[in-house]
Design a protein around this motif. Structure first.
Motif, PDB file in Angstrom:
ATOM      1  N   ILE A  88      39.303  59.849  22.138  1.00 40.56           N
ATOM      2  CA  ILE A  88      37.957  60.392  22.192  1.00 40.56           C
ATOM      3  C   ILE A  88      37.031  59.204  22.431  1.00 40.56           C
ATOM      4  O   ILE A  88      36.998  58.261  21.631  1.00 40.56           O
ATOM      5  N   THR A  89      36.290  59.260  23.548  1.00 36.32           N
ATOM      6  CA  THR A  89      35.460  58.119  23.924  1.00 36.32           C
ATOM      7  C   THR A  89      34.120  58.158  23.199  1.00 36.32           C
ATOM      8  O   THR A  89      33.770  59.138  22.528  1.00 36.32           O
ATOM      9  N   THR A  90      33.374  57.096  23.355  1.00 35.83           N
ATOM     10  CA  THR A  90      32.044  57.025  22.755  1.00 35.83           C
ATOM     11  C   THR A  90      31.084  58.010  23.414  1.00 35.83           C
ATOM     12  O   THR A  90      29.995  58.251  22.895  1.00 35.83           O
ATOM     13  N   SER A  91      31.475  58.565  24.560  1.00 36.45           N
ATOM     14  CA  SER A  91      30.695  59.622  25.212  1.00 36.45           C
ATOM     15  C   SER A  91      31.158  61.007  24.776  1.00 36.45           C
ATOM     16  O   SER A  91      30.782  62.018  25.395  1.00 36.45           O
ATOM     17  N   ASN A  92      32.014  61.032  23.746  1.00 36.59           N
ATOM     18  CA  ASN A  92      32.513  62.289  23.178  1.00 36.59           C
ATOM     19  C   ASN A  92      33.369  63.075  24.177  1.00 36.59           C
ATOM     20  O   ASN A  92      33.370  64.312  24.180  1.00 36.59           O
ATOM     21  N   SER A 119      35.644  51.864  25.619  1.00 36.60           N
ATOM     22  CA  SER A 119      34.683  52.794  25.018  1.00 36.60           C
ATOM     23  C   SER A 119      35.389  53.840  24.157  1.00 36.60           C
ATOM     24  O   SER A 119      35.411  55.033  24.458  1.00 36.60           O
ATOM     25  N   ILE A 120      35.945  53.366  23.056  1.00 40.37           N
ATOM     26  CA  ILE A 120      36.761  54.212  22.193  1.00 40.37           C
ATOM     27  C   ILE A 120      36.006  54.577  20.927  1.00 40.37           C
ATOM     28  O   ILE A 120      35.552  53.699  20.205  1.00 40.37           O
ATOM     29  N   PHE A 121      35.910  55.866  20.663  1.00 38.84           N
ATOM     30  CA  PHE A 121      35.385  56.316  19.379  1.00 38.84           C
ATOM     31  C   PHE A 121      36.527  56.450  18.379  1.00 38.84           C
ATOM     32  O   PHE A 121      36.460  55.929  17.262  1.00 38.84           O
ATOM     33  N   THR A 122      37.580  57.140  18.783  1.00 36.64           N
ATOM     34  CA  THR A 122      38.762  57.248  17.958  1.00 36.64           C
ATOM     35  C   THR A 122      39.972  57.567  18.828  1.00 36.64           C
ATOM     36  O   THR A 122      39.834  58.078  19.935  1.00 36.64           O
ATOM     37  N   ILE A 123      41.131  57.218  18.322  1.00 34.91           N
ATOM     38  CA  ILE A 123      42.371  57.504  19.032  1.00 34.91           C
ATOM     39  C   ILE A 123      43.185  58.485  18.202  1.00 34.91           C
ATOM     40  O   ILE A 123      43.436  58.245  17.020  1.00 34.91           O
ATOM     41  N   ASN A 124      43.559  59.592  18.807  1.00 31.08           N
ATOM     42  CA  ASN A 124      44.402  60.567  18.121  1.00 31.08           C
ATOM     43  C   ASN A 124      45.865  60.119  18.237  1.00 31.08           C
ATOM     44  O   ASN A 124      46.240  59.075  17.718  1.00 31.08           O
ATOM     45  N   GLY A 125      46.681  60.864  18.949  1.00 31.62           N
ATOM     46  CA  GLY A 125      48.079  60.481  19.087  1.00 31.62           C
ATOM     47  C   GLY A 125      48.263  59.318  20.041  1.00 31.62           C
ATOM     48  O   GLY A 125      47.493  59.112  20.970  1.00 31.62           O
ATOM     49  N   MET A 126      49.308  58.535  19.768  1.00 31.71           N
ATOM     50  CA  MET A 126      49.733  57.478  20.679  1.00 31.71           C
ATOM     51  C   MET A 126      51.231  57.656  20.893  1.00 31.71           C
ATOM     52  O   MET A 126      51.933  58.192  20.031  1.00 31.71           O
TER      53      MET A 126
END
Length: 120
Positions: free
Chosen positions: A100-104, A27-34
């Motif tokens: 940041i998940t799809t649930s914000n 459930s990923i909206f976006t990924i910041n740092g890895m």
């Protein structure tokens, strides 16, 4: 839920190379740092390398010039290219992602780790 799955570890001789991969899913909206961390036996987990979404990188002094951390945002993946490996690079390597998940909701997630052993 978010999952990080690492692959690519193994046994390599000193001076050799390995490429680790980490793929994120769920459930990923976006990924910041890895980032990649490692933990050697009897030692604390330490940061090896990190990369922002925009591609800025940072490396531990011990791996500068030998490791690189490419990233594929479209595939939600990060890699660790390890060259000129030394016995002191032996450790379990962990992938980490600031998601940041799809649930914000913003959370940090860890993979289960992959063993890298550098030995002749």
């Amino acid at each position: 839920q978010v999952q990080l799955v690492e692959s690519g570890g193994g046994l390599v001789q000193p001076g050799g190379s390995l490429r680790l991969s980490c793929a994120a899913s769920g459930s990923i909206f976006t990924i910041n740092g890895m980032a990649w961390y490692r933990q050697a036996a009897g030692k604390q987990r330490e940061l090896v390398a990190g990369i922002t979404r925009g591609g800025s990188t940072n490396y531990a002094d011990s791996v500068k010039g030998r490791f690189t951390i490419p990233r594929d945002n479209a595939k939600k993946s990060v890699f660790l290219q390890m060259n000129s490996l030394k016995p002191e690079d032996t450790a379990v390597y962990y992938c980490n992602a600031d998601v940041i998940t799809t649930s914000n909701r913003r959370n940090g997630y860890w993979g289960r780790g992959t063993q890298v052993t550098v030995s002749s």
